[in-house]
Design a protein around this motif. Structure first.
Motif, PDB file in Angstrom:
ATOM      1  N   SER A 188     -35.912  39.599  -0.890  1.00  6.68           N
ATOM      2  CA  SER A 188     -35.591  38.577  -1.986  1.00  6.68           C
ATOM      3  C   SER A 188     -36.348  38.496  -3.033  1.00  6.68           C
ATOM      4  CB  SER A 188     -35.188  37.227  -1.388  1.00  6.68           C
ATOM      5  OG  SER A 188     -36.396  36.657  -0.844  1.00  6.68           O
TER       6      SER A 188
ATOM      7  N   PHE B 195     -36.321  42.102  -5.078  1.00  4.21           N
ATOM      8  CA  PHE B 195     -34.964  42.243  -5.783  1.00  4.21           C
ATOM      9  C   PHE B 195     -34.416  40.772  -6.176  1.00  4.21           C
ATOM     10  CE2 PHE B 195     -35.822  45.709  -3.050  1.00  4.21           C
ATOM     11  CZ  PHE B 195     -35.529  46.983  -3.747  1.00  4.21           C
TER      12      PHE B 195
ATOM     13  N   LYS C 225     -31.799  38.213  -7.862  1.00  2.00           N
ATOM     14  CA  LYS C 225     -30.350  38.464  -8.265  1.00  2.00           C
ATOM     15  C   LYS C 225     -30.103  38.784  -9.772  1.00  2.00           C
ATOM     16  CE  LYS C 225     -27.149  36.317  -5.861  1.00  2.00           C
ATOM     17  NZ  LYS C 225     -26.002  35.473  -5.560  1.00  2.00           N
TER      18      LYS C 225
ATOM     19  N   PHE D  87     -29.962  42.574 -11.665  1.00  2.00           N
ATOM     20  CA  PHE D  87     -29.077  43.537 -11.376  1.00  2.00           C
ATOM     21  C   PHE D  87     -27.663  42.977 -12.423  1.00  2.00           C
ATOM     22  CE2 PHE D  87     -31.339  43.498  -7.665  1.00  2.00           C
ATOM     23  CZ  PHE D  87     -31.285  45.050  -7.427  1.00  2.00           C
TER      24      PHE D  87
ATOM     25  N   GLU E  81     -23.310  41.463  -9.065  1.00  2.00           N
ATOM     26  CA  GLU E  81     -23.735  40.891  -7.874  1.00  2.00           C
ATOM     27  C   GLU E  81     -23.545  41.728  -6.802  1.00  2.00           C
ATOM     28  OE1 GLU E  81     -22.900  36.710  -5.476  1.00  2.00           O
ATOM     29  OE2 GLU E  81     -22.409  36.627  -7.515  1.00  2.00           O
TER      30      GLU E  81
ATOM     31  N   GLU F 193     -23.922  44.941  -6.538  1.00  4.64           N
ATOM     32  CA  GLU F 193     -25.356  46.010  -6.568  1.00  4.64           C
ATOM     33  C   GLU F 193     -26.121  45.134  -5.709  1.00  4.64           C
ATOM     34  OE1 GLU F 193     -27.471  48.485  -9.626  1.00  4.64           O
ATOM     35  OE2 GLU F 193     -26.252  47.052 -10.643  1.00  4.64           O
ATOM     36  N   TRP F 194     -26.330  43.911  -6.052  1.00  8.02           N
ATOM     37  CA  TRP F 194     -27.389  43.265  -5.315  1.00  8.02           C
ATOM     38  C   TRP F 194     -27.373  42.949  -3.754  1.00  8.02           C
ATOM     39  CZ3 TRP F 194     -27.331  38.244  -3.184  1.00  8.02           C
ATOM     40  CH2 TRP F 194     -28.676  37.860  -2.846  1.00  8.02           C
ATOM     41  N   GLU F 195     -25.780  42.392  -3.501  1.00  9.89           N
ATOM     42  CA  GLU F 195     -25.355  42.468  -2.415  1.00  9.89           C
ATOM     43  C   GLU F 195     -25.543  43.677  -1.481  1.00  9.89           C
ATOM     44  OE1 GLU F 195     -24.177  40.065  -0.213  1.00  9.89           O
ATOM     45  OE2 GLU F 195     -24.696  38.559  -1.668  1.00  9.89           O
TER      46      GLU F 195
END
Length: 76
Positions: A52, A55, A57, A60, A63, A65-67
């Protein structure tokens, strides 16, 4: 027994893998910019905290892509 998980792989020079070696979690990050970095974790919460921080949030575009990356870490 070693279990290997691929977090992402863009090509042979930009990838991240995680190996679970018993109680120890070894993360290998390879990039064309920085070379290879290895991080050792003793627990999954420590790995998730690092992920976390590494990377955020905001970095990105979407969202989703982050997930996708965070879900890969959760599956370790």
């Amino acid at each position: 027994m070693i279990k290997k998980h691929q977090i992402y792989k863009k090509d042979n020079w930009n990838m991240m893998t995680v190996e679970v070696q018993g109680r120890k979690i070894v993360l290998r990050e390879i990039s064309d910019e920085w070379g290879e970095e290895t991080h050792d974790f003793l627990s999954r919460p420590a790995l998730m905290q690092w992920a976390s921080d590494r990377f955020p949030k905001e970095r990105f575009e979407t969202e989703a892509e982050w997930e996708e990356i965070m879900n890969a870490f959760r599956e370790v």
